[in-house]
Write a protein that holds these residues in place. Structure first.
Motif, PDB file in Angstrom:
ATOM      1  N   GLN A   1      63.665 -78.896  80.734  1.00  0.00           N
ATOM      2  CA  GLN A   1      62.845 -79.526  79.700  1.00  0.00           C
ATOM      3  C   GLN A   1      63.343 -80.934  79.387  1.00  0.00           C
ATOM      4  O   GLN A   1      62.551 -81.881  79.300  1.00  0.00           O
TER       5      GLN A   1
ATOM      6  N   TYR B   1      56.591 -79.388  78.191  1.00  0.00           N
ATOM      7  CA  TYR B   1      56.164 -78.498  77.113  1.00  0.00           C
ATOM      8  C   TYR B   1      56.165 -77.019  77.511  1.00  0.00           C
ATOM      9  O   TYR B   1      56.788 -76.205  76.818  1.00  0.00           O
TER      10      TYR B   1
ATOM     11  N   SER C   1      56.586 -77.709  70.195  1.00  0.00           N
ATOM     12  CA  SER C   1      56.274 -77.763  71.627  1.00  0.00           C
ATOM     13  C   SER C   1      54.797 -77.477  71.876  1.00  0.00           C
ATOM     14  O   SER C   1      54.156 -78.142  72.692  1.00  0.00           O
TER      15      SER C   1
ATOM     16  N   GLY D   1      52.994 -80.517  70.595  1.00  0.00           N
ATOM     17  CA  GLY D   1      53.215 -81.639  71.516  1.00  0.00           C
ATOM     18  C   GLY D   1      52.390 -81.510  72.780  1.00  0.00           C
ATOM     19  O   GLY D   1      51.821 -82.494  73.266  1.00  0.00           O
ATOM     20  N   TRP D   2      52.304 -80.307  73.293  1.00  0.00           N
ATOM     21  CA  TRP D   2      51.508 -80.047  74.500  1.00  0.00           C
ATOM     22  C   TRP D   2      50.041 -80.339  74.223  1.00  0.00           C
ATOM     23  O   TRP D   2      49.365 -81.011  74.985  1.00  0.00           O
TER      24      TRP D   2
END
Length: 199
Positions: A29, A41, A74, A77-78
């Motif tokens: 990551q 992500y 995450s 964010g993705w």
């Protein structure tokens, strides 16, 4: 020193496959994030899910809660990467006095709440360190979301305490991953400082 090394090598022999997988995804990551690849992500989500399980098993409940926050971020964010990538990012700036007041409130408030919960509602054997690691990381993540240079400082205060805590809890691979994250944060600080000084 030789005794410490032998203890460390003995602990390495007892590491579960799941811990190896979790740390491998954590390293992947970070490397994908550095390369600015969207795969960071899903890779991070796998790392976080494994970490939550391992930390709960080790009695690091505040670290587990911190990883739940990372899981939510995450996923967000993705989604943001896929659907809102064209939005202009916030510029890097230094924290103002008001930012430091909020940071201090997050650290103190988070520490007190987590410590009390760990001390009186769980079987945690390390409530002070576990609470401190998570409270300072929360503050660092808040500063990171605001693109403040000092986020790296708070994240590394958290990392500096997390490293011996993870060794103590017999999670040497996670301790080494945190050493790696500590080094990345040092480079991140100087890179952001360079960008800030160019303005």
């Amino acid at each position: 020193m030789a005794n410490w090394v032998s203890v460390f090598l003995e602990e390495l022999k007892n590491i579960s496959i799941l811990e190896w997988v979790g740390v491998a995804f954590g390293v992947a990551q970070v490397l994908l994030a550095k390369a600015n690849k969207v795969a960071l992500y899903p890779t991070g989500i796998i790392a976080v899910l494994i970490s939550i399980y391992i930390f709960i098993t080790a009695g690091l409940y505040a670290e587990s809660i911190l990883n739940l926050y990372y899981l939510v971020m995450s996923i967000y964010g993705w989604w943001f990467w896929v659907f809102k990538r064209t939005a202009a990012p916030l510029p890097i700036t230094q924290a103002a006095k008001s930012d430091w007041r909020t940071t201090l409130m997050i650290v103190l408030g988070g520490f007190v709440l987590l410590y009390l919960a760990l001390r009186y509602c769980t079987d945690s054997t390390v409530p002070v360190m576990d609470a401190f690691v998570s409270a300072t990381a929360w503050a660092g993540m808040w500063l990171l979301a605001k693109r403040k240079l000092e986020n790296w400082v708070l994240l590394n205060i958290s990392n500096a305490v997390a490293i011996p805590l993870l060794f103590y809890k017999q999670l040497p691979l996670y301790a080494l991953l945190t050493v790696f994250l500590f080094v990345v944060a040092v480079f991140g600080f100087f890179e952001w400082k360079r960008i800030l000084e160019k303005k």
